[in-house]
Design an enzyme around this catalytic site. Structure first.
Site, mmCIF file in Angstrom:
data_model
loop_
_atom_site.group_PDB
_atom_site.id
_atom_site.type_symbol
_atom_site.label_atom_id
_atom_site.label_comp_id
_atom_site.label_asym_id
_atom_site.label_seq_id
_atom_site.Cartn_x
_atom_site.Cartn_y
_atom_site.Cartn_z
ATOM 1 C CB CYS A 18 -0.818 0.003 1.036
ATOM 2 S SG CYS A 18 -0.541 -0.708 2.588
ATOM 3 C CD GLN B 110 -1.333 -9.898 0.524
ATOM 4 O OE1 GLN B 110 -1.471 -10.747 1.259
ATOM 5 N NE2 GLN B 110 -1.306 -8.621 0.686
ATOM 6 C CG HIS C 200 -5.748 -1.466 2.266
ATOM 7 N ND1 HIS C 200 -4.239 -1.302 1.962
ATOM 8 C CD2 HIS C 200 -6.375 -0.280 2.750
ATOM 9 C CE1 HIS C 200 -4.074 -0.212 2.739
ATOM 10 N NE2 HIS C 200 -5.313 0.452 2.891
ATOM 11 C CE LYS D 69 -8.117 -7.302 9.919
ATOM 12 N NZ LYS D 69 -6.957 -7.904 9.481
ATOM 13 N NE ARG E 34 2.743 -8.751 5.643
ATOM 14 C CZ ARG E 34 1.286 -8.718 5.280
ATOM 15 N NH1 ARG E 34 0.730 -9.779 6.311
ATOM 16 N NH2 ARG E 34 0.745 -8.087 4.510
ATOM 17 C CG HIS F 77 -3.834 -0.940 -2.394
ATOM 18 N ND1 HIS F 77 -2.717 -1.653 -2.708
ATOM 19 C CD2 HIS F 77 -3.898 -1.024 -1.169
ATOM 20 C CE1 HIS F 77 -2.165 -2.384 -1.420
ATOM 21 N NE2 HIS F 77 -2.783 -1.927 -0.476
ATOM 22 C CG ASP G 14 -1.701 -6.105 -1.743
ATOM 23 O OD1 ASP G 14 -3.110 -5.890 -1.407
ATOM 24 O OD2 ASP G 14 -0.880 -5.371 -1.528
#
Length: 411
Positions: free
Chosen positions: A101, A148, A278, A231, A130, A152, A150
């Protein structure tokens, strides 16, 4: 011996037969995907990319390493630093990205934006890292290096409801292909959070309204939201009846303020902040591969199978033709192999291929060689009429596109 994959006990010899992936102590928490595992990984990616084209997402590629100054602006340095890999370069601290992000915020901000560009949907399969303690690493379900699906979505406040509804539809459509049932969870403001309380309340209310309109049951998980926004977590049920959190939809009013992201509004004034949504559907591809491996127990649906086709020549005189047929299917994009073992009889080869979970077994003898055709057997022992190689490829391409759970039944 047994091996843990996503909490499930698998026999080591069974895993070795699949030849999908392995882990090594020299790179803990990072998976080595072998060719067959990489095929599954890439096919999942291609599936989502195809959906992106239909749903108005644009793919981008962003850096893996950023200065800590970026993470200070985003708030990750204050709230997430213990989960990041950081290091010093030329007296400045950098970190591997744990999420995309902040980089996407830089992309939005690299030039002036107009309301006409919104919603702007940026998707990124970038590698993420991570830091997880070694004791918490669990096969593919908990790793340090992963990708992933991912994305936005930068949008105006009045576009939020429609965008979240589209995200929920996206998730339901994809999970339907895998036959997954799922549950929805609204996670609200945690104890440590970033930003204004009023904006948090507004964001939580919007997500609640979208869930009510989605016509699926959902439950509340108070205090489990991200530090930057509430979320919707989507948990899928695996073959053992356990739930895994994969998809997520997060509403974020904070990052656009932190990065001072603005666009020119309809009235010509500049200074309006977009909202960021997200969104991930499969979530971690590593975790999804683990869930699917357990769910299918080696019997993969044809479109996703790492062993789609086995070609078996009926005798040495047909081996060269069998190799040519195999190559034609490989060139057409299939995972195809040919069995040239001289010490195994034809029926035994067919049985071995069935036990190895090949979806289709193509037997080629003198007649097939003369006709440039194949005799089609399925993994569940059904035998079909002789068919030309060209027609077989076209039929299998069609089955691949349908993404059915049991494509062999429709051959």
């Amino acid at each position: 011996m047994i091996l843990i994959i996503s909490g499930q006990f698998w026999r080591v010899n069974k895993l070795k037969e699949q030849e999908l992936f392995f882990f090594h102590e020299l790179s803990p928490g990072s998976c080595f995907f072998l060719p067959r595992g990489a095929f599954i990984y890439n096919t999942l990616t291609a599936f989502i990319q195809e959906e992106y084209h239909r749903r108005g997402f644009t793919e981008v590629i962003s850096p893996n390493i950023y200065s800590s100054r970026l993470w200070e602006v985003s708030g990750h340095w204050q709230h997430y630093r213990e989960n990041m890999f950081s290091f010093e370069v030329e007296k400045e601290v950098f970190a591997l990205k744990p999420m995309n992000c902040p980089g996407h915020c830089l992309m939005f901000d690299h030039r002036p934006r107009s309301w006409r560009e919104l919603p702007l949907r940026l998707a990124d399969f970038g590698v993420l890292h991570r830091y997880e303690f070694s004791g918490t690493l669990t096969g593919l379900s908990r790793v340090r290096r992963f990708e992933q699906d991912d994305a936005h979505i930068f949008c105006m406040i009045e576009q939020v409801d429609e965008e979240i509804s589209e995200c929920l539809d996206f998730i339901r459509s994809v999970y339907g292909v895998f036959g997954f049932s799922f549950q929805l969870i609204l996670s609200t403001r945690p104890e440590k959070f970033l930003g204004d309380l009023h904006l948090w309340n507004q964001a939580e209310k919007q997500l609640e309204c979208c869930l009510n309109a989605f016509d699926e049951q959902w439950r509340l998980s108070a205090g489990d939201g991200a530090f930057y926004g509430p979320k919707i977590d989507i948990e899928i049920k695996d073959a053992l009846g356990r739930y895994h959190q994969c998809a997520t939809i997060q509403l974020d009013f904070q990052l656009p303020i932190q990065f001072n992201l603005v666009y020119v509004s309809k009235d010509g004034t500049s200074g309006s902040h977009p909202v960021i949504i997200h969104r991930a559907v499969l979530g971690s591809l590593e975790r999804m591969v683990a869930i699917l491996a357990e769910d299918y127990a080696g019997k993969w649906p044809f479109w996703l199978s790492p062993r789609q086709i086995m070609v078996i020549p009926d005798g040495p005189a047909c081996e060269e033709y069998g190799q040519r047929v195999c190559q034609e299917f490989v060139e057409a994009g299939f995972m195809a192999d040919v069995d040239l073992d001289p010490d195994v009889l034809l029926n035994k080869k067919i049985r071995n291929s069935q036990l190895a979970q090949y979806n289709f077994i193509l037997v080629v003898g003198e007649r097939e060689k003369a006709n440039h055709s194949v005799s089609v057997h399925t993994g569940d022992s059904k035998v079909h009429d002789e068919l030309s190689v060209v027609a077989t490829i076209e039929k299998m391409k069609h089955l691949q596109q349908l993404r059915k759970m049991r494509a062999e039944e429709d051959f």
